[in-house]
Design an enzyme around this catalytic site. Structure first.
Site, PDB file in Angstrom:
ATOM      1  N   PRO A  98       0.818  -1.221   0.000  1.00 39.07           N
ATOM      2  CA  PRO A  98       0.000   0.000   0.000  1.00 39.07           C
ATOM      3  C   PRO A  98       0.849   1.267   0.000  1.00 39.07           C
ATOM      4  O   PRO A  98       0.341   2.360  -0.216  1.00 39.07           O
ATOM      5  CB  PRO A  98      -0.829  -0.120   1.289  1.00 39.07           C
ATOM      6  CG  PRO A  98      -0.219  -1.212   2.088  1.00 39.07           C
ATOM      7  CD  PRO A  98       0.623  -2.047   1.186  1.00 39.07           C
ATOM      8  N   GLU A 125       3.045  -7.968   8.736  1.00 40.82           N
ATOM      9  CA  GLU A 125       3.398  -6.545   8.833  1.00 40.82           C
ATOM     10  C   GLU A 125       4.277  -6.093   7.666  1.00 40.82           C
ATOM     11  O   GLU A 125       4.612  -4.930   7.564  1.00 40.82           O
ATOM     12  CB  GLU A 125       4.096  -6.256  10.170  1.00 40.82           C
ATOM     13  CG  GLU A 125       3.178  -6.343  11.376  1.00 40.82           C
ATOM     14  CD  GLU A 125       1.905  -5.521  11.222  1.00 40.82           C
ATOM     15  OE1 GLU A 125       2.009  -4.321  10.932  1.00 40.82           O
ATOM     16  OE2 GLU A 125       0.810  -6.079  11.400  1.00 40.82           O
ATOM     17  N   ARG A 162      -3.151  -8.326 -20.117  1.00 42.19           N
ATOM     18  CA  ARG A 162      -4.140  -8.009 -21.154  1.00 42.19           C
ATOM     19  C   ARG A 162      -3.599  -7.003 -22.174  1.00 42.19           C
ATOM     20  O   ARG A 162      -4.134  -6.869 -23.273  1.00 42.19           O
ATOM     21  CB  ARG A 162      -5.430  -7.585 -20.452  1.00 42.19           C
ATOM     22  CG  ARG A 162      -5.964  -6.279 -20.592  1.00 42.19           C
ATOM     23  CD  ARG A 162      -7.260  -6.097 -19.859  1.00 42.19           C
ATOM     24  NE  ARG A 162      -8.282  -5.599 -20.773  1.00 42.19           N
ATOM     25  CZ  ARG A 162      -8.239  -4.390 -21.299  1.00 42.19           C
ATOM     26  NH1 ARG A 162      -7.282  -3.563 -21.018  1.00 42.19           N
ATOM     27  NH2 ARG A 162      -9.194  -4.010 -22.134  1.00 42.19           N
ATOM     28  N   ASP A 177     -10.013   1.679 -24.503  1.00 43.41           N
ATOM     29  CA  ASP A 177     -10.227   1.501 -23.067  1.00 43.41           C
ATOM     30  C   ASP A 177     -10.452   2.826 -22.362  1.00 43.41           C
ATOM     31  O   ASP A 177      -9.896   3.835 -22.763  1.00 43.41           O
ATOM     32  CB  ASP A 177      -8.959   0.917 -22.424  1.00 43.41           C
ATOM     33  CG  ASP A 177      -8.928  -0.586 -22.480  1.00 43.41           C
ATOM     34  OD1 ASP A 177      -9.977  -1.175 -22.745  1.00 43.41           O
ATOM     35  OD2 ASP A 177      -7.844  -1.141 -22.255  1.00 43.41           O
TER      36      ASP A 177
HETATM   37  N1  ADE Z   1      -0.994  -5.061   0.177  1.00 43.08           N
HETATM   38  C1  ADE Z   1      -1.926  -4.704   1.078  1.00 43.08           C
HETATM   39  N2  ADE Z   1      -2.676  -3.703   0.627  1.00 43.08           N
HETATM   40  C2  ADE Z   1      -2.201  -3.394  -0.628  1.00 43.08           C
HETATM   41  C3  ADE Z   1      -2.571  -2.448  -1.602  1.00 43.08           C
HETATM   42  N3  ADE Z   1      -3.557  -1.576  -1.418  1.00 43.08           N
HETATM   43  N4  ADE Z   1      -1.879  -2.428  -2.748  1.00 43.08           N
HETATM   44  C4  ADE Z   1      -0.859  -3.295  -2.961  1.00 43.08           C
HETATM   45  N5  ADE Z   1      -0.474  -4.204  -2.060  1.00 43.08           N
HETATM   46  C5  ADE Z   1      -1.143  -4.266  -0.897  1.00 43.08           C
END
Ligand code: ADE
Length: 235
Positions: A98, A125, A162, A177
């Site tokens: 994330p 974690e 793709r 697209d």
């Molecule tokens: N791992 C946990 N959440 C994630 C996300 N939003 N994007 C990529 N990998 C992740």
């Protein structure tokens, strides 16, 4: 030498079984069958230095909740997978996280021209920070947190595979697209011409190609203005 584009995609995960359905069915499954992409999923535990329990994680230094993936199994996985390639061909290593760059259609195109991608899925974690020196890119699929990198890796794989020429039969569906031209896609209609009193726009049945193209471009801008005006704002 100019790259022919993406040919191989490896995924390293603690839960390889999660990939069975999504990457074996539909267009991606067909692309694999047709040899358009060599897609391999690996179990991180197979590279564990703990022969007995195949453990790959441990408690965090400094305390705190959860477990951290140790660097050695990841190092071993990267080394072993790299060794299956040729000397000149090295994988571009991506960590799904994330904290990464937000995945967009533009970024997907940038990745789809690399010959070999290796995707690492995090869990718990996260990964020991020291392994990050072997990671080329961190990619996020959105500003929310999932339980692991598996679903993001599937989204990533689907988006880039793709884009390989031939995976989607008609090249036109890629160039049209949403996001490709800076707008969302125009509305689509199929038979019947009148469905529960709702008519298909007459221009689409006119056979007038220029008029149809003009209508579609107009609609794409109108849809974008209504649903995602931010895409049309000057950056
Ligand atoms: N791992 C946990 N959440 C994630 C996300 N939003 N994007 C990529 N990998 C992740």
């Amino acid at each position: 030498m100019k790259s022919k584009g993406l040919e191989r995609l490896d995924i390293v995960s603690l839960f390889p079984g999660m990939f069975d359905g999504p990457l074996s069915e539909s267009l991606i499954g067909k692309a694999r069958e047709r040899g358009l992409i060599d897609l391999r999923v690996h179990n991180l535990r197979d590279f564990s230095d703990d022969r007995k329990h195949r453990k790959v994680d441990d408690r965090p230094y400094g305390g705190g909740p959860g477990m951290v993936i140790r660097p050695e199994p990841v190092y071993r996985a990267l080394k072993a997978i790299r060794a299956t390639g040729t000397k000149r061909l090295k994988p571009h290593v991506i960590f799904m996280s994330p904290q990464g760059r937000l995945l967009t259609q533009k970024i997907a195109h940038d990745f789809a021209v690399k010959p070999w991608l290796l995707v690492l899925c995090g869990h718990y974690e996260g990964l020991d920070e020291r392994i990050m020196s072997l990671v080329d890119d961190e990619v996020s699929i959105g500003d929310y947190v999932l339980t692991g990198g598996e679903l993001p890796a599937m989204v990533f794989a689907d988006t880039v595979v793709r884009l390989i020429p031939g995976v989607v039969k008609e090249a036109g569906s890629i160039t049209r697209d949403s996001f490709q031209s800076g707008t969302l896609d125009y509305p689509h209609y199929t038979r019947p011409a009148i469905w529960r009193k709702k008519k298909v726009p007459a221009v689409l049945m006119s056979g007038h190609h220029e008029a149809i193209e003009f209508w579609r471009q107009q609609q794409a801008v109108a849809v974008t203005l209504r649903k995602r005006p931010d895409l049309l704002e000057e950056k």
